[in-house]
Write a protein that holds these residues in place. Structure first.
Motif, PDB file in Angstrom:
ATOM      1  N   ILE A   4       0.823  -1.214   0.000  1.00 45.42           N
ATOM      2  CA  ILE A   4       0.000   0.000   0.000  1.00 45.42           C
ATOM      3  C   ILE A   4       0.849   1.253   0.000  1.00 45.42           C
ATOM      4  O   ILE A   4       1.851   1.338   0.713  1.00 45.42           O
ATOM      5  N   ARG A   5       0.454   2.207  -0.831  1.00 39.72           N
ATOM      6  CA  ARG A   5       1.001   3.582  -0.767  1.00 39.72           C
ATOM      7  C   ARG A   5      -0.186   4.511  -0.532  1.00 39.72           C
ATOM      8  O   ARG A   5      -1.208   4.414  -1.202  1.00 39.72           O
ATOM      9  N   HIS A   6      -0.021   5.400   0.437  1.00 36.96           N
ATOM     10  CA  HIS A   6      -1.131   6.298   0.808  1.00 36.96           C
ATOM     11  C   HIS A   6      -0.556   7.629   1.287  1.00 36.96           C
ATOM     12  O   HIS A   6       0.520   7.665   1.881  1.00 36.96           O
ATOM     13  N   SER A   7      -1.298   8.696   1.048  1.00 37.53           N
ATOM     14  CA  SER A   7      -0.816  10.024   1.467  1.00 37.53           C
ATOM     15  C   SER A   7      -0.931  10.234   2.976  1.00 37.53           C
ATOM     16  O   SER A   7      -0.303  11.130   3.528  1.00 37.53           O
ATOM     17  N   ALA A   8      -1.746   9.395   3.648  1.00 33.02           N
ATOM     18  CA  ALA A   8      -1.926   9.566   5.100  1.00 33.02           C
ATOM     19  C   ALA A   8      -0.975   8.655   5.869  1.00 33.02           C
ATOM     20  O   ALA A   8      -1.007   7.422   5.700  1.00 33.02           O
ATOM     21  N   ALA A   9      -0.135   9.251   6.717  1.00 31.93           N
ATOM     22  CA  ALA A   9       0.763   8.450   7.561  1.00 31.93           C
ATOM     23  C   ALA A   9      -0.066   7.540   8.448  1.00 31.93           C
ATOM     24  O   ALA A   9      -1.099   7.952   8.981  1.00 31.93           O
ATOM     25  N   GLY A  10       0.355   6.287   8.575  1.00 32.13           N
ATOM     26  CA  GLY A  10      -0.358   5.333   9.432  1.00 32.13           C
ATOM     27  C   GLY A  10      -1.382   4.483   8.692  1.00 32.13           C
ATOM     28  O   GLY A  10      -1.896   3.513   9.260  1.00 32.13           O
TER      29      GLY A  10
END
Ligand code: CP
Length: 304
Positions: free
Chosen positions: A106-112
């Protein structure tokens, strides 16, 4: 085999685990010179890339790594999936579980986000970059490039230069390289230094010319213009003048020093083209090592 379900960051990974991944990646890399590069190690397994942000290197190299291990692959991108219809991350994850997915990258702009996903799915979760937080496989491939060149990390002087504040690559490298015994210096303008930099256990400098003197590894970082507010530096020209990595600046490092950059590069901004394409540049070697590291991580997690 790694005794963990997920790889979410390097902050909580031990030096022994890092060495296990690098050793396995070095074995995987031997395959690259063979005519048939493929193994059946993960035959019958499925790997899904779930990317909410753009990527060239990470997404493609995970896909290549899974295929070289004999796994089946699928890809979900936020712009073309049911995420556009309002599906939550947890619902998407549970759907991937129902589709018998063994590992989700997964790559996501939100940390965590990878941590939230990992708590809610049976599949192994690998963080392919979460906000400003971590990008563990990028740091592992950087470390493999360094290890292959120098044979050890102990006492190596690593300078990480540029937009530290917005860099998940810098954070993962600080945790990983420090654990392996390297001496890390973060250098950049004060406006691009994280507020907690002095608690990361590495040196901090605001003078690139001074910091590169005697360095073994100079790592440039992409100026993450998409994550920045205006006014963090006066102009692109001024940024390059003080913090651009050029051949002239690289000449101040050790004679066998290497230049690393996670990519994509803003040419003429954080790196001059002369430096990016010069003899000390290991940027494309990093990309190649990315496939080996991701093969190692996928195999060690899924078979562990
Ligand atoms: N280094 C890196 O994460 O590159 P991509 O954004 O192309 O995946």
């Amino acid at each position: 085999m790694l005794k963990r379900k997920d790889l979410l960051g390097l902050m909580d990974v031990s030096a022994e685990e890092i060495m296990e991944i690098l050793d396995r990646a070095r074995e995987m890399k031997k395959l690259f010179s063979q005519e048939v590069k493929k193994t059946n190690s993960l035959s019958g397994k499925t790997v899904c890339t779930l990317f909410y942000e753009n990527s060239t290197r990470t997404k493609t190299s995970f896909d290549t790594a899974a295929k070289l291990l004999g796994a089946s692959t699928s890809a979900i991108s936020a712009s073309t999936s049911s995420i556009q219809k309002g599906e939550t991350l947890i619902d998407t994850g549970k759907t991937l579980d129902a589709l018998m997915t063994d590992a989700i990258v997964i790559r996501h702009s939100a940390a965590g986000s990878p941590h939230l996903l990992a708590k809610n799915v049976k599949a192994h979760v690998i963080n392919g970059g979460d906000g400003l937080h971590e990008h563990p496989t990028q740091a592992l491939l950087d470390m493999l490039t360094i290890y292959n060149r120098f044979g050890s990390f102990k006492g190596l002087k690593v300078v990480i230069a540029g937009d530290i504040k917005h860099s998940r690559v810098a954070r993962s490298n600080v945790w990983g390289l420090s654990k392996m015994g390297a001496e890390v210096t973060l250098v950049g303008p004060a406006t691009l230094m994280p507020f907690d930099a002095d608690r990361m256990g590495c040196k901090i400098s605001y003078d690139l010319d001074e910091a590169v003197e005697g360095a073994n590894i100079v790592m440039g970082l992409r100026l993450q213009l998409e994550r920045q507010q205006a006014g963090l530096f006066p102009s692109a020209a001024e940024y390059h003048k003080y913090y651009g990595i050029t051949e002239k600046r690289l000449a101040k490092a050790e004679s066998d020093a290497i230049l690393l950059h996670p990519g994509p590069i803003n040419r003429g901004l954080e790196l001059s083209s002369g430096a990016a394409d010069g003899e000390s540049s290991f940027i494309l070697e990093q990309v190649n090592n990315g496939v080996a590291v991701r093969m190692a991580v996928l195999e060690l997690l899924i078979k562990g």
